[in-house]
Design a protein around this motif. Structure first.
Motif, PDB file in Angstrom:
ATOM      1  N   ARG A  41      43.494   0.280  -5.730  1.00 14.63           N
ATOM      2  CA  ARG A  41      42.955   1.528  -5.932  1.00 14.63           C
ATOM      3  C   ARG A  41      42.723   2.532  -4.609  1.00 14.63           C
ATOM      4  N   PRO A  42      42.676   3.672  -4.782  1.00 21.61           N
ATOM      5  CA  PRO A  42      42.471   4.308  -3.530  1.00 21.61           C
ATOM      6  C   PRO A  42      41.019   4.021  -2.843  1.00 21.61           C
ATOM      7  N   ILE A  43      40.804   4.075  -1.799  1.00 24.71           N
ATOM      8  CA  ILE A  43      39.352   3.705  -1.098  1.00 24.71           C
ATOM      9  C   ILE A  43      39.217   4.970   0.029  1.00 24.71           C
ATOM     10  N   GLU A  44      39.744   6.013  -0.003  1.00 24.77           N
ATOM     11  CA  GLU A  44      39.616   6.755   0.936  1.00 24.77           C
ATOM     12  C   GLU A  44      38.091   7.541   0.839  1.00 24.77           C
ATOM     13  N   ASP A  45      37.532   7.397  -0.321  1.00 23.54           N
ATOM     14  CA  ASP A  45      36.230   7.950  -0.314  1.00 23.54           C
ATOM     15  C   ASP A  45      35.094   6.904  -0.214  1.00 23.54           C
ATOM     16  N   VAL A  46      35.384   5.833   0.085  1.00 20.43           N
ATOM     17  CA  VAL A  46      34.469   4.941   0.423  1.00 20.43           C
ATOM     18  C   VAL A  46      33.898   4.920   1.691  1.00 20.43           C
ATOM     19  N   PRO A  47      32.465   5.026   1.824  1.00 18.78           N
ATOM     20  CA  PRO A  47      31.895   5.467   3.093  1.00 18.78           C
ATOM     21  C   PRO A  47      32.240   4.169   4.219  1.00 18.78           C
ATOM     22  N   ASP A  48      32.353   4.720   5.470  1.00 15.85           N
ATOM     23  CA  ASP A  48      32.681   3.976   6.628  1.00 15.85           C
ATOM     24  C   ASP A  48      31.851   2.727   6.726  1.00 15.85           C
ATOM     25  N   GLY A  49      30.698   2.881   6.381  1.00 13.41           N
ATOM     26  CA  GLY A  49      29.660   1.837   6.666  1.00 13.41           C
ATOM     27  C   GLY A  49      30.166   0.464   5.517  1.00 13.41           C
ATOM     28  N   VAL A  50      30.673   0.757   4.460  1.00 16.32           N
ATOM     29  CA  VAL A  50      31.215  -0.016   3.452  1.00 16.32           C
ATOM     30  C   VAL A  50      32.673  -0.487   3.873  1.00 16.32           C
ATOM     31  N   LEU A  51      33.355   0.328   4.410  1.00 13.92           N
ATOM     32  CA  LEU A  51      34.860   0.059   4.982  1.00 13.92           C
ATOM     33  C   LEU A  51      34.607  -1.029   6.107  1.00 13.92           C
ATOM     34  N   ALA A  52      33.701  -1.137   6.798  1.00 13.45           N
ATOM     35  CA  ALA A  52      33.517  -1.973   7.937  1.00 13.45           C
ATOM     36  C   ALA A  52      33.198  -3.548   7.365  1.00 13.45           C
ATOM     37  N   ILE A  53      32.707  -3.486   6.147  1.00 13.67           N
ATOM     38  CA  ILE A  53      32.353  -5.029   5.515  1.00 13.67           C
ATOM     39  C   ILE A  53      33.398  -5.782   5.725  1.00 13.67           C
ATOM     40  N   PRO A  54      34.565  -5.684   5.134  1.00 16.03           N
ATOM     41  CA  PRO A  54      35.752  -6.723   5.128  1.00 16.03           C
ATOM     42  C   PRO A  54      35.904  -7.338   6.354  1.00 16.03           C
ATOM     43  N   VAL A  55      36.040  -6.687   7.615  1.00 17.64           N
ATOM     44  CA  VAL A  55      36.545  -7.074   8.964  1.00 17.64           C
ATOM     45  C   VAL A  55      35.390  -7.803   9.428  1.00 17.64           C
ATOM     46  N   LEU A  56      33.885  -7.227   9.184  1.00 12.06           N
ATOM     47  CA  LEU A  56      32.769  -7.967   9.760  1.00 12.06           C
ATOM     48  C   LEU A  56      32.519  -9.287   9.148  1.00 12.06           C
ATOM     49  N   ASP A 109      22.652   3.624   4.154  1.00 17.96           N
ATOM     50  CA  ASP A 109      22.189   3.195   2.954  1.00 17.96           C
ATOM     51  C   ASP A 109      23.077   3.880   2.046  1.00 17.96           C
ATOM     52  N   ALA A 110      23.958   3.236   1.387  1.00 13.05           N
ATOM     53  CA  ALA A 110      24.934   3.729   0.422  1.00 13.05           C
ATOM     54  C   ALA A 110      24.174   4.140  -0.904  1.00 13.05           C
ATOM     55  N   ASP A 111      24.256   5.335  -1.149  1.00 13.06           N
ATOM     56  CA  ASP A 111      23.300   5.867  -2.373  1.00 13.06           C
ATOM     57  C   ASP A 111      23.526   4.870  -3.688  1.00 13.06           C
ATOM     58  N   PRO A 112      22.494   4.240  -3.999  1.00 11.59           N
ATOM     59  CA  PRO A 112      22.767   3.143  -5.217  1.00 11.59           C
ATOM     60  C   PRO A 112      22.770   4.164  -6.370  1.00 11.59           C
ATOM     61  N   ASP A 113      22.294   5.481  -6.406  1.00 14.24           N
ATOM     62  CA  ASP A 113      22.598   6.347  -7.532  1.00 14.24           C
ATOM     63  C   ASP A 113      23.826   6.993  -7.850  1.00 14.24           C
ATOM     64  N   SER A 114      24.804   6.850  -6.796  1.00 15.27           N
ATOM     65  CA  SER A 114      25.779   7.745  -6.850  1.00 15.27           C
ATOM     66  C   SER A 114      26.824   7.027  -8.040  1.00 15.27           C
ATOM     67  N   ASP A 115      27.881   7.565  -8.387  1.00 17.63           N
ATOM     68  CA  ASP A 115      28.567   7.175  -9.280  1.00 17.63           C
ATOM     69  C   ASP A 115      30.135   7.079  -8.834  1.00 17.63           C
ATOM     70  N   PRO A 116      30.438   5.925  -8.252  1.00 18.93           N
ATOM     71  CA  PRO A 116      31.593   6.039  -7.412  1.00 18.93           C
ATOM     72  C   PRO A 116      32.970   5.712  -8.451  1.00 18.93           C
ATOM     73  N   ASP A 117      32.651   5.583  -9.617  1.00 19.25           N
ATOM     74  CA  ASP A 117      33.413   5.226 -10.729  1.00 19.25           C
ATOM     75  C   ASP A 117      33.374   6.187 -11.975  1.00 19.25           C
ATOM     76  N   PRO A 118      33.482   7.362 -11.566  1.00 18.47           N
ATOM     77  CA  PRO A 118      33.407   8.636 -12.631  1.00 18.47           C
ATOM     78  C   PRO A 118      34.122   8.609 -13.700  1.00 18.47           C
ATOM     79  N   ASP A 119      35.250   7.739 -13.875  1.00 17.86           N
ATOM     80  CA  ASP A 119      35.871   7.791 -15.132  1.00 17.86           C
ATOM     81  C   ASP A 119      35.490   6.585 -16.090  1.00 17.86           C
TER      82      ASP A 119
END
Length: 441
Positions: A41-56, A109-119
């Motif tokens: 699935r597209p990941i372009e809207d994922v925050p950079d701080g979360v995108l860094a997790i796989p490599v770290l 601090d990725a917003d825990p109240d956000s809805d990254p899966d609106p569908d």
């Protein structure tokens, strides 16, 4: 000074890519290839701080083993704390861990109240899934949650085109299992063990760990970390990874409760599942599920193929015997097996035809305990159970070193300057490519 810089993290559609720039002692453990992960699935809207997790998650254990600091522009604050916790565990587990700090220009601090899966078509949990005993047991235990079944290419199934068929077989099998249960799937592909110089890691650390680098050190944190963008996009709150071992097994392993239960990011928490159950007890869980809901369930555990079970390798035989001891007919669940083959199992073990390690010793010991309580159904089964109860499993474990030529290659790699090694790497890699493929229990 040793340091590793994570740079130019980009998300383009479904693809994540970044540069890893080491310097100092840890340089030889990286190939120079960009670190890449492809999601479904597209990941372009994922925050950079979360995108860094796989490599770290994959680079930091190498950094800690070499006393190197890691630098990154941005990281999720929750995951940064998780790394500190996991680092402490690995440092207590292995004497060669020297430490190192993570430096980030920004923590978020990725917003825990956000809805990254609106569908709303995702799930609130995910399970790393292969269709083997451990992950199937974890599915059964958490099936009321309807977890996303997540499968990863990049470890036991490598990015090498020669493994395309195995990856297609796994995807087909997992997709079929999911479709029958109205579950979602997630398929991830990474070159993590290509960006890391796994051959060199093996050369340096195999004599200090019980197995390969990734299995003994990196895979719990590494595999879970790869899931972070997927989990963020789909609103996953819990990620489960099935236990390989269980309470009482004294083996150092890169996936264990002390590590996996500490991995977390944003609003997602990870869980090492089923550690309180032995492998045979996990087969019991599956047997109850078969009897109640899934009479045609087939497992996939073979060490030789991905499009079914060969029925002839140690792992196939071990799983077939385990199914039999839980009251199931192995032939009905993916394992061609007859009682006459008990004699073949004994001969193979006595003649050393299988490379048995401490993992296998514990698992056959677990089977032995159940065999003591089970009435044999045939003379062949009786003979095997009696032999298994009396045999010295420790004596059957193969502790032999690799062939001398392989030991010399590893020793040479350990003592080769990085500049020379980088030139020789393609040859070394081709020699190593057939060696030390990680066994998945």
């Amino acid at each position: 000074m040793s340091a590793i810089v994570i740079d130019d993290i980009t998300a383009d559609g479904r693809s994540l890519e970044c540069d890893v720039r080491p310097r100092g002692r840890g340089e030889r453990f990286f190939t120079g290839e960009p670190f890449e992960v492809t999601y479904d699935r597209p990941i372009e809207d994922v925050p950079d701080g979360v995108l860094a997790i796989p490599v770290l998650a994959n680079v930091c254990p190498v950094a800690w083993a070499n006393g190197a600091d890691v630098y990154v522009d941005e990281v999720d604050e929750t995951f940064a704390h998780a790394l500190e916790d996991v680092q402490g565990v690995l440092e207590s587990m292995y004497e060669f861990m020297e430490g190192g700090d993570l430096y980030a220009r920004r923590t978020i601090d990725a917003d825990p109240d956000s809805d990254p899966d609106p569908d709303g078509d995702g799930g609130e949990s995910a399970l790393l899934f292969t269709g083997g005993v451990d992950s199937t047991c974890s599915y059964v235990r958490h099936r009321d949650e309807e977890p996303i079944l997540a499968s990863i290419r990049g470890w036991t199934i490598t990015p090498d085109p020669e493994d395309d068929g195995d990856w297609a077989d796994l995807q087909e099998r997992v997709s079929s299992f999911a479709a029958e249960r109205d579950l979602d799937t997630a398929f991830l592909e990474t070159n993590a063990l290509e960006a890391l110089d796994h051959a060199m890691l093996l050369a340096h650390y195999r004599h200090r760990v019980d197995g390969a680098w990734y299995s003994s050190v990196g895979h719990g944190l590494g595999l879970l970390g790869l899931c972070a963008p997927m989990a963020y996009v789909r609103g996953v709150e819990d990620v489960y990874v099935a236990a390989t071992h269980w309470e009482g097994i004294d083996l150092e392993w890169g996936s264990c409760p002390a590590i996996d239960d500490r991995v977390r990011w944003a609003s997602t928490r990870c869980h090492h599942d089923g550690y309180e159950l032995t492998r045979q007890e996990r087969v019991d869980v599956i047997a109850d599920y078969v009897e109640a809901e899934a009479p045609t369930l087939e497992l996939q555990t073979c060490n030789r193929r991905m499009d079914g079970n060969c029925g002839e390798c140690e792992k196939c035989y071990r799983t077939a015997v385990g199914l039999r001891l839980s009251g199931l007919d192995p032939t009905a669940h993916g394992y061609p097996f007859s009682h006459e083959e008990y004699d073949e199992i004994r001969r193979a073990m006595e003649r050393g035809e299988w490379e048995l390690g401490q993992d296998e010793r514990y698992m056959w010991a677990d089977i032995r305990e159940r065999a003591r309580e089970t009435d044999p159904e045939s003379p062949a089964e009786r003979r095997f159970f009696e032999w298994l109860v009396e045999t010295d499993l420790e004596a059957l474990v193969s502790e032999a070193e690799s062939p001398l030529s392989h030991r010399l290659l590893r020793a040479g790699a350990r003592n080769t300057p990085a500049s020379v090694y980088n030139v020789a790497y393609p040859t070394w890699k081709s020699i190593q490519s057939g060696l030390d493929r990680v066994r998945s229990q």
